[in-house]
Design a protein around this motif. Structure first.
Motif, PDB file in Angstrom:
ATOM      1  N   ASN A 243       0.842  -1.200   0.000  1.00 54.41           N
ATOM      2  CA  ASN A 243       0.000   0.000   0.000  1.00 54.41           C
ATOM      3  C   ASN A 243       0.874   1.246   0.000  1.00 54.41           C
ATOM      4  O   ASN A 243       0.907   2.006   0.976  1.00 54.41           O
ATOM      5  N   PRO A 244       1.624   1.451  -1.086  1.00 53.87           N
ATOM      6  CA  PRO A 244       2.608   2.548  -1.077  1.00 53.87           C
ATOM      7  C   PRO A 244       1.969   3.922  -0.878  1.00 53.87           C
ATOM      8  O   PRO A 244       2.651   4.856  -0.459  1.00 53.87           O
ATOM      9  N   GLN A 245       0.692   4.035  -1.143  1.00 53.71           N
ATOM     10  CA  GLN A 245       0.033   5.329  -0.931  1.00 53.71           C
ATOM     11  C   GLN A 245       0.060   5.755   0.539  1.00 53.71           C
ATOM     12  O   GLN A 245      -0.137   6.932   0.850  1.00 53.71           O
ATOM     13  N   ASP A 246       0.309   4.804   1.452  1.00 58.27           N
ATOM     14  CA  ASP A 246       0.338   5.136   2.877  1.00 58.27           C
ATOM     15  C   ASP A 246       1.742   5.452   3.394  1.00 58.27           C
ATOM     16  O   ASP A 246       1.920   5.704   4.592  1.00 58.27           O
ATOM     17  N   LYS A 247       2.740   5.441   2.507  1.00 53.71           N
ATOM     18  CA  LYS A 247       4.099   5.752   2.969  1.00 53.71           C
ATOM     19  C   LYS A 247       4.182   7.152   3.565  1.00 53.71           C
ATOM     20  O   LYS A 247       4.933   7.393   4.505  1.00 53.71           O
ATOM     21  N   ALA A 248       3.437   8.058   2.998  1.00 55.33           N
ATOM     22  CA  ALA A 248       3.482   9.437   3.512  1.00 55.33           C
ATOM     23  C   ALA A 248       2.998   9.484   4.956  1.00 55.33           C
ATOM     24  O   ALA A 248       3.522  10.243   5.777  1.00 55.33           O
ATOM     25  N   LYS A 249       2.018   8.630   5.263  1.00 53.88           N
ATOM     26  CA  LYS A 249       1.518   8.605   6.641  1.00 53.88           C
ATOM     27  C   LYS A 249       2.574   8.000   7.578  1.00 53.88           C
ATOM     28  O   LYS A 249       2.704   8.416   8.731  1.00 53.88           O
ATOM     29  N   ALA A 250       3.311   7.029   7.076  1.00 51.98           N
ATOM     30  CA  ALA A 250       4.375   6.442   7.900  1.00 51.98           C
ATOM     31  C   ALA A 250       5.458   7.486   8.194  1.00 51.98           C
ATOM     32  O   ALA A 250       5.977   7.563   9.310  1.00 51.98           O
ATOM     33  N   TRP A 251       5.766   8.274   7.195  1.00 51.02           N
ATOM     34  CA  TRP A 251       6.744   9.370   7.397  1.00 51.02           C
ATOM     35  C   TRP A 251       6.219  10.336   8.454  1.00 51.02           C
ATOM     36  O   TRP A 251       6.954  10.744   9.362  1.00 51.02           O
ATOM     37  N   GLU A 252       4.957  10.642   8.385  1.00 54.07           N
ATOM     38  CA  GLU A 252       4.343  11.522   9.384  1.00 54.07           C
ATOM     39  C   GLU A 252       4.489  10.897  10.780  1.00 54.07           C
ATOM     40  O   GLU A 252       4.822  11.592  11.751  1.00 54.07           O
ATOM     41  N   ASP A 253       4.266   9.587  10.875  1.00 54.73           N
ATOM     42  CA  ASP A 253       4.367   8.897  12.170  1.00 54.73           C
ATOM     43  C   ASP A 253       5.792   8.950  12.707  1.00 54.73           C
ATOM     44  O   ASP A 253       6.009   9.105  13.914  1.00 54.73           O
ATOM     45  N   LEU A 254       6.772   8.804  11.824  1.00 54.32           N
ATOM     46  CA  LEU A 254       8.160   8.831  12.281  1.00 54.32           C
ATOM     47  C   LEU A 254       8.546  10.234  12.751  1.00 54.32           C
ATOM     48  O   LEU A 254       9.296  10.390  13.716  1.00 54.32           O
ATOM     49  N   CYS A 255       8.022  11.233  12.083  1.00 59.57           N
ATOM     50  CA  CYS A 255       8.267  12.610  12.546  1.00 59.57           C
ATOM     51  C   CYS A 255       7.624  12.832  13.913  1.00 59.57           C
ATOM     52  O   CYS A 255       8.207  13.466  14.801  1.00 59.57           O
ATOM     53  N   PHE A 256       6.437  12.273  14.076  1.00 59.07           N
ATOM     54  CA  PHE A 256       5.739  12.348  15.365  1.00 59.07           C
ATOM     55  C   PHE A 256       6.589  11.674  16.455  1.00 59.07           C
ATOM     56  O   PHE A 256       6.756  12.206  17.558  1.00 59.07           O
ATOM     57  N   ALA A 257       7.142  10.504  16.116  1.00 63.69           N
ATOM     58  CA  ALA A 257       7.979   9.780  17.083  1.00 63.69           C
ATOM     59  C   ALA A 257       9.218  10.596  17.435  1.00 63.69           C
ATOM     60  O   ALA A 257       9.610  10.688  18.596  1.00 63.69           O
ATOM     61  N   ARG A 258       9.819  11.202  16.430  1.00 63.85           N
ATOM     62  CA  ARG A 258      11.029  11.980  16.693  1.00 63.85           C
ATOM     63  C   ARG A 258      10.727  13.142  17.633  1.00 63.85           C
ATOM     64  O   ARG A 258      11.519  13.468  18.510  1.00 63.85           O
ATOM     65  N   ALA A 259       9.567  13.739  17.469  1.00 67.85           N
ATOM     66  CA  ALA A 259       9.190  14.852  18.345  1.00 67.85           C
ATOM     67  C   ALA A 259       8.826  14.376  19.746  1.00 67.85           C
ATOM     68  O   ALA A 259       8.774  15.182  20.673  1.00 67.85           O
ATOM     69  N   ALA A 260       8.564  13.077  19.885  1.00 73.42           N
ATOM     70  CA  ALA A 260       8.104  12.549  21.179  1.00 73.42           C
ATOM     71  C   ALA A 260       9.213  11.837  21.951  1.00 73.42           C
ATOM     72  O   ALA A 260       8.951  11.244  23.005  1.00 73.42           O
ATOM     73  N   LEU A 261      10.454  11.903  21.472  1.00 70.05           N
ATOM     74  CA  LEU A 261      11.571  11.240  22.165  1.00 70.05           C
ATOM     75  C   LEU A 261      11.597  11.662  23.623  1.00 70.05           C
ATOM     76  O   LEU A 261      11.606  12.859  23.928  1.00 70.05           O
ATOM     77  N   ALA A 262      11.629  10.691  24.526  1.00 72.17           N
ATOM     78  CA  ALA A 262      11.678  11.022  25.951  1.00 72.17           C
ATOM     79  C   ALA A 262      13.056  11.564  26.283  1.00 72.17           C
ATOM     80  O   ALA A 262      14.052  11.185  25.679  1.00 72.17           O
ATOM     81  N   PRO A 263      13.124  12.444  27.296  1.00 68.68           N
ATOM     82  CA  PRO A 263      14.454  12.932  27.706  1.00 68.68           C
ATOM     83  C   PRO A 263      15.260  11.803  28.339  1.00 68.68           C
ATOM     84  O   PRO A 263      14.694  10.873  28.894  1.00 68.68           O
ATOM     85  N   ARG A 264      16.566  11.849  28.255  1.00 71.69           N
ATOM     86  CA  ARG A 264      17.448  10.875  28.910  1.00 71.69           C
ATOM     87  C   ARG A 264      17.639  11.274  30.363  1.00 71.69           C
ATOM     88  O   ARG A 264      17.810  12.453  30.644  1.00 71.69           O
TER      89      ARG A 264
END
Ligand code: URA
Length: 264
Positions: A243-264
């Motif tokens: 379902n390559p049309q959903d790759k953009a959503k996966a990219w969005e999710d990874l950006c979301f994850a990067r913004a949600a990194l917990a502090p060390r």
């Protein structure tokens, strides 16, 4: 075209999106086609016969809810005191569920043991079963491209594991009992790693980590908790290949994850 742009193009993602500067789990808007998404079928069939429970959601970055128990009560392998060597040896010799009967090799996981990022997939496929390393087939190539798209690389600040460590025959979805039997290994990997973020790739991984029924489309864009570590749910790379049309959503999710990194 710079490298970043070409990586995103390789994933089928253009134009290049950038995270906003503001702190917190906010990402730029997805392309129109992704934003306009209706409900899309999740990538795997339901796993558990267990009663549906709502997984723990982090209402705010500071609120950490207790971890839910596993889907079914397994006869638990005791991994709590294991170091990496003992854990990998135990996985290699494991006979806790029928998946061991047809494996060539168990596939414990691979990567940086001091990583901030833990990616959790479903279970080894044919190539992984032969090589003993997760995500080395076609789905793995896409996962590598996804990692590159957010400036990560396999083995550098990234650890990759699976919900089950032995290949389910015919690449079927692992059963709830198999995931429960394997869960102590993933738990110990998480305890040893102490990652700043866990990305669940697909529904079985999400259900193992969150301890309840999960629908990918409903879980995307929400911050969950596993033992005090933030968890983000996204599509499995094998689903994205179909379902390559959903790759953009996966990219969005990874950006979301990067913004949600917990502090060390
Ligand atoms: N799919 C997975 O979920 N894990 C692998 O290791 C390979 C394919």
């Amino acid at each position: 075209m710079n490298r970043r742009a070409s990586v995103l193009r390789e994933m089928g993602l253009a134009p290049v999106w950038r995270l906003r500067d503001a702190p917190g789990a906010t990402v730029d808007s997805p392309p129109a086609e992704a934003a306009a998404s209706a409900e899309v079928a999740a990538d795997v069939a339901p796993v558990a016969a267990a009663p549906a429970r709502e997984p723990a959601v982090l209402p705010a970055r500071t609120a950490v809810l207790p971890t839910a128990p596993p889907l079914v009560a397994p006869a638990r392998v005791a991994t709590e005191d294991m170091d990496w060597a003992a854990l990998e040896a135990a996985i290699g010799a494991c006979r806790a569920c029928p998946l061991h009967e047809r494996r060539t090799m168990a596939v414990p996981g691979v990567g940086d043991r001091a990583a901030d990022w833990l990616f959790v997939g479903e279970g080894p496929g044919a190539e992984e079963d032969l090589r003993g390393e997760p995500f080395v087939g076609q789905a793995g190539k896409l996962l590598d491209a996804m990692l590159a798209a957010i400036g990560l690389a396999r083995g550098r600040n990234v650890y990759i594991a699976n919900a089950v460590k032995c290949r389910p025959p015919g690449n079927r979805t692992p059963e709830a009992s198999e995931m429960a039997a394997c869960q102590p290994y993933l738990e110990r990997q998480i305890a040893l790693l102490q990652p700043r973020i866990i990305v669940a790739l697909g529904r079985p991984a999400a259900q193992t980590l969150l301890g309840g029924e999960v629908k990918i489309n409903a879980a995307r864009g929400r911050l969950f908790d596993h033992a005090g570590i933030p968890v983000v749910v996204t599509y499995h790379p094998a689903y994205l290949l179909r379902n390559p049309q959903d790759k953009a959503k996966a990219w969005e999710d990874l950006c979301f994850a990067r913004a949600a990194l917990a502090p060390r």
